[in-house]
Design a protein around this motif. Sequence first.
Motif, PDB file in Angstrom:
ATOM      1  N   LEU A 160      11.019  -6.659  -3.922  1.00 46.39           N
ATOM      2  CA  LEU A 160      12.081  -6.178  -4.812  1.00 46.39           C
ATOM      3  C   LEU A 160      11.624  -5.950  -6.250  1.00 46.39           C
ATOM      4  O   LEU A 160      12.160  -5.089  -6.934  1.00 46.39           O
ATOM      5  N   ARG A 161      10.620  -6.656  -6.702  1.00 43.27           N
ATOM      6  CA  ARG A 161      10.113  -6.431  -8.065  1.00 43.27           C
ATOM      7  C   ARG A 161       9.186  -5.217  -8.136  1.00 43.27           C
ATOM      8  O   ARG A 161       8.849  -4.758  -9.219  1.00 43.27           O
ATOM      9  N   GLU A 162       8.800  -4.703  -6.984  1.00 49.08           N
ATOM     10  CA  GLU A 162       7.858  -3.577  -6.929  1.00 49.08           C
ATOM     11  C   GLU A 162       8.551  -2.245  -6.644  1.00 49.08           C
ATOM     12  O   GLU A 162       7.887  -1.223  -6.541  1.00 49.08           O
ATOM     13  N   ILE A 163       9.870  -2.263  -6.468  1.00 47.62           N
ATOM     14  CA  ILE A 163      10.571  -1.028  -6.117  1.00 47.62           C
ATOM     15  C   ILE A 163      11.526  -0.615  -7.227  1.00 47.62           C
ATOM     16  O   ILE A 163      11.860  -1.399  -8.109  1.00 47.62           O
ATOM     17  N   ASP A 164      11.968   0.640  -7.138  1.00 49.94           N
ATOM     18  CA  ASP A 164      12.899   1.200  -8.104  1.00 49.94           C
ATOM     19  C   ASP A 164      14.292   1.382  -7.510  1.00 49.94           C
ATOM     20  O   ASP A 164      15.226   1.741  -8.228  1.00 49.94           O
ATOM     21  N   PHE A 165      14.431   1.170  -6.199  1.00 50.54           N
ATOM     22  CA  PHE A 165      15.687   1.453  -5.509  1.00 50.54           C
ATOM     23  C   PHE A 165      15.682   0.739  -4.172  1.00 50.54           C
ATOM     24  O   PHE A 165      14.661   0.699  -3.481  1.00 50.54           O
ATOM     25  N   LEU A 166      16.827   0.168  -3.811  1.00 49.44           N
ATOM     26  CA  LEU A 166      16.993  -0.452  -2.505  1.00 49.44           C
ATOM     27  C   LEU A 166      18.154   0.231  -1.808  1.00 49.44           C
ATOM     28  O   LEU A 166      19.227   0.381  -2.390  1.00 49.44           O
ATOM     29  N   LEU A 167      17.935   0.655  -0.571  1.00 50.65           N
ATOM     30  CA  LEU A 167      18.963   1.343   0.197  1.00 50.65           C
ATOM     31  C   LEU A 167      19.356   0.521   1.405  1.00 50.65           C
ATOM     32  O   LEU A 167      18.523   0.224   2.266  1.00 50.65           O
ATOM     33  N   PHE A 168      20.634   0.155   1.458  1.00 53.36           N
ATOM     34  CA  PHE A 168      21.179  -0.494   2.641  1.00 53.36           C
ATOM     35  C   PHE A 168      21.686   0.597   3.569  1.00 53.36           C
ATOM     36  O   PHE A 168      22.629   1.313   3.229  1.00 53.36           O
ATOM     37  N   VAL A 169      21.040   0.741   4.726  1.00 49.96           N
ATOM     38  CA  VAL A 169      21.537   1.654   5.750  1.00 49.96           C
ATOM     39  C   VAL A 169      22.498   0.795   6.568  1.00 49.96           C
ATOM     40  O   VAL A 169      22.084  -0.157   7.219  1.00 49.96           O
ATOM     41  N   ALA A 170      23.769   1.122   6.494  1.00 45.11           N
ATOM     42  CA  ALA A 170      24.819   0.239   6.994  1.00 45.11           C
ATOM     43  C   ALA A 170      25.274   0.551   8.415  1.00 45.11           C
ATOM     44  O   ALA A 170      26.308   0.045   8.860  1.00 45.11           O
ATOM     45  N   VAL A 171      24.499   1.367   9.126  1.00 43.14           N
ATOM     46  CA  VAL A 171      24.774   1.677  10.525  1.00 43.14           C
ATOM     47  C   VAL A 171      23.443   1.742  11.266  1.00 43.14           C
ATOM     48  O   VAL A 171      22.412   2.018  10.662  1.00 43.14           O
ATOM     49  N   PRO A 172      23.466   1.524  12.576  1.00 40.29           N
ATOM     50  CA  PRO A 172      22.227   1.708  13.333  1.00 40.29           C
ATOM     51  C   PRO A 172      21.827   3.181  13.318  1.00 40.29           C
ATOM     52  O   PRO A 172      22.693   4.060  13.230  1.00 40.29           O
ATOM     53  N   PRO A 173      20.524   3.473  13.410  1.00 42.56           N
ATOM     54  CA  PRO A 173      20.110   4.880  13.452  1.00 42.56           C
ATOM     55  C   PRO A 173      20.803   5.603  14.607  1.00 42.56           C
ATOM     56  O   PRO A 173      21.028   5.033  15.663  1.00 42.56           O
ATOM     57  N   GLY A 174      21.156   6.841  14.355  1.00 45.41           N
ATOM     58  CA  GLY A 174      21.811   7.610  15.408  1.00 45.41           C
ATOM     59  C   GLY A 174      22.819   8.587  14.860  1.00 45.41           C
ATOM     60  O   GLY A 174      22.599   9.205  13.819  1.00 45.41           O
ATOM     61  N   ARG A 175      23.924   8.655  15.503  1.00 47.94           N
ATOM     62  CA  ARG A 175      24.920   9.672  15.200  1.00 47.94           C
ATOM     63  C   ARG A 175      25.710   9.378  13.925  1.00 47.94           C
ATOM     64  O   ARG A 175      25.855   8.242  13.507  1.00 47.94           O
ATOM     65  N   ALA A 189       0.835  -1.213   0.000  1.00 47.43           N
ATOM     66  CA  ALA A 189       0.000   0.000   0.000  1.00 47.43           C
ATOM     67  C   ALA A 189       0.863   1.254   0.000  1.00 47.43           C
ATOM     68  O   ALA A 189       0.574   2.219  -0.719  1.00 47.43           O
ATOM     69  N   VAL A 190       1.936   1.253   0.777  1.00 51.43           N
ATOM     70  CA  VAL A 190       2.820   2.419   0.830  1.00 51.43           C
ATOM     71  C   VAL A 190       3.535   2.593  -0.501  1.00 51.43           C
ATOM     72  O   VAL A 190       3.623   3.706  -1.030  1.00 51.43           O
ATOM     73  N   LEU A 191       4.030   1.498  -1.064  1.00 52.31           N
ATOM     74  CA  LEU A 191       4.725   1.584  -2.356  1.00 52.31           C
ATOM     75  C   LEU A 191       3.783   2.079  -3.448  1.00 52.31           C
ATOM     76  O   LEU A 191       4.175   2.859  -4.318  1.00 52.31           O
ATOM     77  N   GLU A 192       2.536   1.665  -3.393  1.00 55.49           N
ATOM     78  CA  GLU A 192       1.551   2.141  -4.376  1.00 55.49           C
ATOM     79  C   GLU A 192       1.274   3.630  -4.183  1.00 55.49           C
ATOM     80  O   GLU A 192       1.139   4.371  -5.152  1.00 55.49           O
ATOM     81  N   GLN A 193       1.192   4.080  -2.927  1.00 59.29           N
ATOM     82  CA  GLN A 193       0.973   5.506  -2.667  1.00 59.29           C
ATOM     83  C   GLN A 193       2.138   6.331  -3.226  1.00 59.29           C
ATOM     84  O   GLN A 193       1.928   7.389  -3.813  1.00 59.29           O
TER      85      GLN A 193
END
Length: 155
Positions: free
Chosen positions: A68-83, A39-43
């Motif tokens: 993965l077939r429904e997206i245009d980009f995949l982002l690996f966030v390679a650190v935990p959220p924070g600083r 639903a979010v990807l469709e929005q």
Amino acid sequence: MKLDIHLMVRDVLAAVAAWQAVVPVRMTVHVEVLRDPPAVLEQIRAAGSERGLALGPQTPVETVQPHLREIDFLLFVAVPPGRSGQRLDPETPSRIRTVRQQHPRLPIGVDGGVTAVAVPELLAAGATTITVASALFGALDPKVAYAELKQLVEA
């Protein structure tokens, strides 16, 4: 101006709705907070933007596999959220390779912990977009750091 929005929020639907008026080129949302990813990807698609999914270092790659077939980009966030300035999760290159083998044309980005030392390995694993912050802003000479990073990417 072309906007590429990375939404690091809990109320994703409200954030997508708020940003859709400016029609960003891409909106990337975190899979960890999505109750209904399709639903979010469709929005996002209906807003006229490319659909991006992000996943944190502790999220199994299998979590995004169904989408993965429904997206245009995949982002690996390679650190935990924070600083800013955290170290890149050492598993990131192998996680990128896993997706790259299955989806050879999918644009893949990496954000967090990216340094000049890590760039060659990330690109060799299959990353197509590199996002840096502290590698530039924490450098003694950001212009020199930028030139070094640019050279690595272009090589």
